[in-house]
Scaffold this motif. Structure first.
Motif, PDB file in Angstrom:
ATOM      1  N   MET A 122      -6.036   2.134 -28.203  1.00  9.39           N
ATOM      2  CA  MET A 122      -4.941   1.354 -28.779  1.00  9.39           C
ATOM      3  C   MET A 122      -4.146   2.119 -29.820  1.00  9.39           C
ATOM      4  SD  MET A 122      -6.872  -2.262 -29.366  1.00  9.39           S
ATOM      5  CE  MET A 122      -5.531  -3.427 -29.265  1.00  9.39           C
ATOM      6  N   PRO A 123      -2.894   1.740 -29.975  1.00 10.10           N
ATOM      7  CA  PRO A 123      -2.105   2.298 -31.073  1.00 10.10           C
ATOM      8  C   PRO A 123      -2.526   1.660 -32.397  1.00 10.10           C
ATOM      9  CG  PRO A 123      -0.805   0.721 -29.822  1.00 10.10           C
ATOM     10  CD  PRO A 123      -2.133   0.801 -29.151  1.00 10.10           C
ATOM     11  N   MET A 124      -1.857   2.047 -33.456  1.00 19.80           N
ATOM     12  CA  MET A 124      -2.230   1.567 -34.790  1.00 19.80           C
ATOM     13  C   MET A 124      -1.656   0.173 -35.046  1.00 19.80           C
ATOM     14  SD  MET A 124      -4.177   3.599 -36.472  1.00 19.80           S
ATOM     15  CE  MET A 124      -3.805   3.445 -38.205  1.00 19.80           C
ATOM     16  N   ILE A 125      -2.241  -0.802 -34.367  1.00 18.69           N
ATOM     17  CA  ILE A 125      -1.801  -2.185 -34.566  1.00 18.69           C
ATOM     18  C   ILE A 125      -2.994  -3.014 -35.038  1.00 18.69           C
ATOM     19  CG2 ILE A 125       0.145  -2.114 -32.958  1.00 18.69           C
ATOM     20  CD1 ILE A 125      -1.654  -3.297 -30.805  1.00 18.69           C
ATOM     21  N   ALA A 126      -2.690  -4.146 -35.651  1.00 19.98           N
ATOM     22  CA  ALA A 126      -3.738  -4.967 -36.259  1.00 19.98           C
ATOM     23  C   ALA A 126      -4.822  -5.346 -35.252  1.00 19.98           C
ATOM     24  CB  ALA A 126      -3.111  -6.231 -36.851  1.00 19.98           C
ATOM     25  N   GLN A 127      -4.428  -5.564 -33.989  1.00 19.21           N
ATOM     26  CA  GLN A 127      -5.395  -5.995 -32.978  1.00 19.21           C
ATOM     27  C   GLN A 127      -6.484  -4.944 -32.754  1.00 19.21           C
ATOM     28  OE1 GLN A 127      -2.115  -6.297 -32.686  1.00 19.21           O
ATOM     29  NE2 GLN A 127      -1.770  -8.505 -32.474  1.00 19.21           N
ATOM     30  N   ALA A 128      -6.158  -3.676 -33.037  1.00 16.43           N
ATOM     31  CA  ALA A 128      -7.184  -2.633 -32.901  1.00 16.43           C
ATOM     32  C   ALA A 128      -8.274  -2.846 -33.948  1.00 16.43           C
ATOM     33  CB  ALA A 128      -6.557  -1.253 -33.050  1.00 16.43           C
ATOM     34  N   CYS A 129      -7.856  -3.226 -35.137  1.00 21.12           N
ATOM     35  CA  CYS A 129      -8.818  -3.530 -36.202  1.00 21.12           C
ATOM     36  C   CYS A 129      -9.630  -4.770 -35.835  1.00 21.12           C
ATOM     37  CB  CYS A 129      -8.048  -3.733 -37.510  1.00 21.12           C
ATOM     38  SG  CYS A 129      -9.057  -4.308 -38.878  1.00 21.12           S
ATOM     39  N   PHE A 130      -8.956  -5.810 -35.328  1.00 22.21           N
ATOM     40  CA  PHE A 130      -9.681  -7.025 -34.899  1.00 22.21           C
ATOM     41  C   PHE A 130     -10.733  -6.646 -33.852  1.00 22.21           C
ATOM     42  CE2 PHE A 130      -5.301  -9.365 -35.190  1.00 22.21           C
ATOM     43  CZ  PHE A 130      -5.294  -9.171 -36.560  1.00 22.21           C
ATOM     44  N   ALA A 131     -10.323  -5.770 -32.925  1.00 18.26           N
ATOM     45  CA  ALA A 131     -11.214  -5.411 -31.816  1.00 18.26           C
ATOM     46  C   ALA A 131     -12.458  -4.697 -32.322  1.00 18.26           C
ATOM     47  CB  ALA A 131     -10.464  -4.539 -30.810  1.00 18.26           C
ATOM     48  N   MET A 132     -12.271  -3.752 -33.229  1.00 16.53           N
ATOM     49  CA  MET A 132     -13.431  -3.014 -33.754  1.00 16.53           C
ATOM     50  C   MET A 132     -14.389  -3.976 -34.463  1.00 16.53           C
ATOM     51  SD  MET A 132     -11.360   0.324 -35.182  1.00 16.53           S
ATOM     52  CE  MET A 132     -12.720   1.315 -35.811  1.00 16.53           C
ATOM     53  N   LEU A 133     -13.816  -4.811 -35.324  1.00 16.29           N
ATOM     54  CA  LEU A 133     -14.657  -5.738 -36.094  1.00 16.29           C
ATOM     55  C   LEU A 133     -15.303  -6.790 -35.192  1.00 16.29           C
ATOM     56  CD1 LEU A 133     -12.268  -6.125 -39.151  1.00 16.29           C
ATOM     57  CD2 LEU A 133     -14.549  -5.088 -39.216  1.00 16.29           C
ATOM     58  N   ALA A 134     -14.588  -7.202 -34.151  1.00 12.48           N
ATOM     59  CA  ALA A 134     -15.152  -8.198 -33.227  1.00 12.48           C
ATOM     60  C   ALA A 134     -16.363  -7.612 -32.515  1.00 12.48           C
ATOM     61  CB  ALA A 134     -14.095  -8.642 -32.216  1.00 12.48           C
ATOM     62  N   CYS A 135     -16.273  -6.333 -32.153  1.00 10.85           N
ATOM     63  CA  CYS A 135     -17.412  -5.683 -31.490  1.00 10.85           C
ATOM     64  C   CYS A 135     -18.616  -5.683 -32.415  1.00 10.85           C
ATOM     65  CB  CYS A 135     -17.066  -4.241 -31.113  1.00 10.85           C
ATOM     66  SG  CYS A 135     -15.952  -4.116 -29.718  1.00 10.85           S
ATOM     67  N   THR A 136     -18.431  -5.157 -33.626  1.00  6.86           N
ATOM     68  CA  THR A 136     -19.602  -5.067 -34.498  1.00  6.86           C
ATOM     69  C   THR A 136     -20.098  -6.465 -34.867  1.00  6.86           C
ATOM     70  OG1 THR A 136     -18.095  -4.610 -36.352  1.00  6.86           O
ATOM     71  CG2 THR A 136     -19.249  -2.756 -35.405  1.00  6.86           C
ATOM     72  N   ARG A 137     -19.200  -7.449 -34.866  1.00  5.02           N
ATOM     73  CA  ARG A 137     -19.626  -8.826 -35.163  1.00  5.02           C
ATOM     74  C   ARG A 137     -20.684  -9.315 -34.176  1.00  5.02           C
ATOM     75  NH1 ARG A 137     -17.585 -12.296 -38.391  1.00  5.02           N
ATOM     76  NH2 ARG A 137     -18.139 -14.489 -38.243  1.00  5.02           N
ATOM     77  N   ILE A 138     -20.475  -8.979 -32.895  1.00  2.00           N
ATOM     78  CA  ILE A 138     -21.411  -9.491 -31.875  1.00  2.00           C
ATOM     79  C   ILE A 138     -22.434  -8.435 -31.436  1.00  2.00           C
ATOM     80  CG2 ILE A 138     -19.751 -11.229 -31.065  1.00  2.00           C
ATOM     81  CD1 ILE A 138     -19.313  -9.404 -28.575  1.00  2.00           C
ATOM     82  N   GLY A 139     -22.454  -7.314 -32.140  1.00  2.00           N
ATOM     83  CA  GLY A 139     -23.442  -6.280 -31.816  1.00  2.00           C
ATOM     84  C   GLY A 139     -23.056  -5.423 -30.620  1.00  2.00           C
ATOM     85  N   ALA A 140     -21.810  -5.560 -30.151  1.00  2.00           N
ATOM     86  CA  ALA A 140     -21.338  -4.669 -29.084  1.00  2.00           C
ATOM     87  C   ALA A 140     -20.973  -3.330 -29.727  1.00  2.00           C
ATOM     88  CB  ALA A 140     -20.133  -5.277 -28.380  1.00  2.00           C
ATOM     89  N   ILE A 141     -21.019  -2.272 -28.933  1.00  4.74           N
ATOM     90  CA  ILE A 141     -20.820  -0.917 -29.462  1.00  4.74           C
ATOM     91  C   ILE A 141     -19.420  -0.454 -29.097  1.00  4.74           C
ATOM     92  CG2 ILE A 141     -21.667   1.464 -29.314  1.00  4.74           C
ATOM     93  CD1 ILE A 141     -24.397   0.179 -28.384  1.00  4.74           C
ATOM     94  N   HIS A 142     -18.576  -0.221 -30.110  1.00  5.05           N
ATOM     95  CA  HIS A 142     -17.225   0.209 -29.720  1.00  5.05           C
ATOM     96  C   HIS A 142     -17.133   1.718 -29.580  1.00  5.05           C
ATOM     97  CE1 HIS A 142     -16.038   1.220 -33.872  1.00  5.05           C
ATOM     98  NE2 HIS A 142     -16.290  -0.013 -34.291  1.00  5.05           N
ATOM     99  N   SER A 143     -16.190   2.101 -28.724  1.00  4.63           N
ATOM    100  CA  SER A 143     -15.886   3.513 -28.550  1.00  4.63           C
ATOM    101  C   SER A 143     -14.368   3.607 -28.576  1.00  4.63           C
ATOM    102  CB  SER A 143     -16.440   3.994 -27.207  1.00  4.63           C
ATOM    103  OG  SER A 143     -15.949   5.288 -26.934  1.00  4.63           O
TER     104      SER A 143
END
Ligand code: PRX
Length: 625
Positions: free
Chosen positions: A117-138
């Protein structure tokens, strides 16, 4: 307050358990740890064993009590002319919605989610959403193209990929979705779902039953409340790929608890940020600086963070300073290359703004040269703090740690070892420890402190072999950087010992670029080296032997196009020279160091091991040096 650097550092090495259990108080634990460190299987260090926590909880939820209405995230795009601030409460809502989308589409704890993703707020939401549910982001840097992306998809095997249809750079839309589609075609691992944030910047096609529209999905989960998944401190939070000596990028695997503690402590002791203040890091979420100091570090510390999409020069060279004024930034973090770009502009752009809130400017990622450091220091009249680290470590290795002791800075040095790092300067050939002013390899004695890589994703052996078995007779972590250390213990970094190059602070592997160039039908042999550049620090230069030398008129442009389409423009060589031979040893190894020296107009040194010494003369002629 001054704790005293020497005793602080010494404590961290002598008794890491008591040292880090103290630092661990800076984060919230759902379940306290029973063991600070398990180092029973070196070099694998397990921090805060038995403890349970969550990165998203520490970055977002825990601040709701005191700072729900304080700004947490400001997403600024000077490309689309949008600016949106989210309070901690609003960020919490958005992260919950994103987490609900992930869950509704089958993403569970331990599953990988690739974020392109580009530098948009949704990229931040996505990273935090992953760690919220224990999914591993790359997260894969948006400047990488389909082949780079495909190799990361194959290695991480993500269940879901989150993307946007396009980014924007210099006023032009840069499509992401077609590159992603091509990457998925190229890779053997296939994601079940692709979630697309449609910014309305470019047309794209969708794949039925696979592609999801973010806006539509978000509507379904507007009131979602997704409980935080408490994970073990050692649970992987993310994978971040980085380049090394081989063509295959390594997945740096990071834990949860150790990372949270290291970041929380570094925010206080190195970056000197206070809860309620604003941090502005000009990197990209695709790099480690973005992970640690755009997203997790400032948020864990209860600070607002700025995500910036755009160049430092549009609409004019004052844009970053205008953001410092507007959002009362107190801590800023950038790269020397960006400062060199700004240095070429009218200094009035800088003096136009009220920068009184700014306390310190941090610079990292590449060597900070004296003229650049002096210029920005004189212009800002604030401390400029160089800091040295790597994707592997996740947070600084060398720095003047102003929250510990305000030690003097020395030009050309990122400073002294950060607490937790037992640093050694070793002789490459013998492994012996070196004295003042002797050049050696920067090594770290295990255990690596909290926050550093746990292993190479899916390949423990590669972790051991790559990092811990390169210095003779010793099991130490090699940084693959040369340095000297002066009598006061300050390190001066002198460049990499391997084939990694650093272009405008971006870490690239020359082997990957060579592999890409080799795929061109008229390339018989190729070598890529990093060559000194005034603005970017280094640029990649390619040397190509053509299969058919009569057809080389457009070969340079074609080779650049090949790299653009496979790896991305970020890896494109600045020049590609046609040569008839490459300098090799008698055993057939390309002598890249000699190539680099010639391309930089330097003496190649001892070339007695070279099979044909006339080759260098020809290359000298071709590059015109
Ligand atoms: O060669 C060193 C250089 O960048 C490499 C790490 O790059 P990356 O994994 O992208 O992580 C960057 C994190 C800031 C190092 O091995 N490097 C990084 N910082 C400095 C540096 N070289 C000189 N001075 C620095 N401050």
């Amino acid at each position: 307050m001054s704790i005293g650097y020497k005793s602080f550092h010494e404590h961290s090495i002598r008794d890491p358990k008591s040292f880090w259990s103290e630092q661990a108080k800076l984060v919230d634990w759902h379940q306290p740890f029973s063991q600070v460190l398990d180092y029973s299987k070196p070099p694998f260090a397990k921090w805060f064993v038995g403890g349970q926590t969550n990165l998203c909880h520490n970055a977002v939820d825990r601040h709701l009590k005191d700072r729900a209405n304080q700004i947490a995230l400001v997403a600024v795009s000077t490309e689309t002319n949008q600016e949106h601030a989210y309070t901690f409460a609003e960020l919490h809502d958005e992260v919950n919605r994103m987490a609900a989308i992930l869950q509704a589409n089958g993403v569970k704890k331990g599953d990988r989610v690739l974020i392109y993703m580009p530098m948009i707020a949704q990229a931040c939401f996505a990273m935090l959403a992953c760690t919220r549910i224990g999914a591993i982001h790359s997260v894969v840097f948006g400047g990488f193209a389909s082949h780079s992306l495909a190799s990361r998809i194959d290695d991480a095997k993500p269940k879901m990929i989150i993307t946007a249809e396009a980014g924007m750079r210099g006023g032009k839309a840069v499509p992401y979705k077609p590159l992603l589609d091509e990457a998925i075609t190229l890779s053997s691992a296939k994601p079940e779902k692709v979630l697309i944030v449609n910014r309305g910047l470019s047309e794209y096609t969708t794949v039925a039953n696979r592609d999801l529209d973010y806006a539509a999905e978000r509507e379904k989960h507007l009131n979602a409340k997704v409980p935080v998944e408490w994970v073990d401190a050692t649970h992987p939070s993310y994978i971040l790929y980085t380049s090394g000596t081989t063509g295959k990028p390594k997945g740096v695997q990071r834990d949860t608890g150790g990372y949270a503690v290291a970041l929380a402590s570094s925010m206080r002791l190195i970056f000197g940020g206070n809860p309620g203040e604003t941090m502005f890091t000009t990197s990209d979420i695709g790099w480690v600086v973005g992970h640690s100091y755009i997203i997790y570090g400032p948020l864990i510390n209860g600070m607002a963070t700025i995500m910036y999409e755009g160049t430092p020069l549009r609409p004019d060279a004052g844009i970053w300073w205008s953001l410092v004024e507007k959002y009362k930034v107190s801590v800023m973090f950038s790269a020397p290359t960006a400062v060199r770009v700004l240095k070429k502009q009218d200094p009035a752009f800088l003096s136009k703004y009220n920068l009184s809130t700014l306390r310190t400017l941090f610079l990292a990622g590449e060597p900070l040269d004296e003229p650049t450091a002096s210029w920005i220091h004189d212009a800002l009249k604030k401390p400029v703090v160089d800091n040295y680290w790597q994707t592997e470590t996740g947070w600084p290795i060398l720095a003047i740690q102003r929250g510990v002791e305000v030690m003097p800075h020395k030009f050309g040095s990122p400073g002294v070892p950060v607490y937790g790092y037992n640093m050694k300067l070793l002789d490459e050939a013998t492994g012996a420890e070196l004295g003042p002013d002797q050049k050696g390899v920067v090594a770290i004695e295990g255990p690596l402190p909290p926050g550093c890589m746990q292993t190479v994703w899916g390949d423990d052996q590669r972790f051991i072999k790559t990092y811990w078995e390169t210095v003779p007779g010793k099991m130490v972590y090699s940084t693959f950087d040369w340095a000297i250390k002066d009598k006061d213990g300050y390190f001066f970094i002198l460049g990499r010992t391997d084939d990694v190059i650093n272009v405008a602070g971006h870490r690239l592997g020359t082997r990957e670029i060579e592999e890409s160039i080799s795929s061109h039908a008229n390339v018989a042999e190729v070598a890529v080296v990093g060559v000194e550049d005034q603005l970017k620090g280094q640029v990649a230069i390619g040397f190509v032997i053509a299969k058919d030398p009569s057809k080389t008129a457009n070969l340079e442009a074609e080779v650049m196009k090949t790299v653009d389409s496979q790896l991305g423009a970020v890896a494109r060589p600045a020049r590609v020279y046609m040569v008839s031979a490459l300098p090799k040893t008698r055993s057939g190894k390309i002598v890249r160091r000699a190539l680099q020296a010639v391309a930089e107009g330097r003496d190649p040194g001892d070339i007695s091991t070279m099979e044909d010494q006339s080759v260098l003369a020809q290359i000298k002629h071709v590059v015109g040096k």
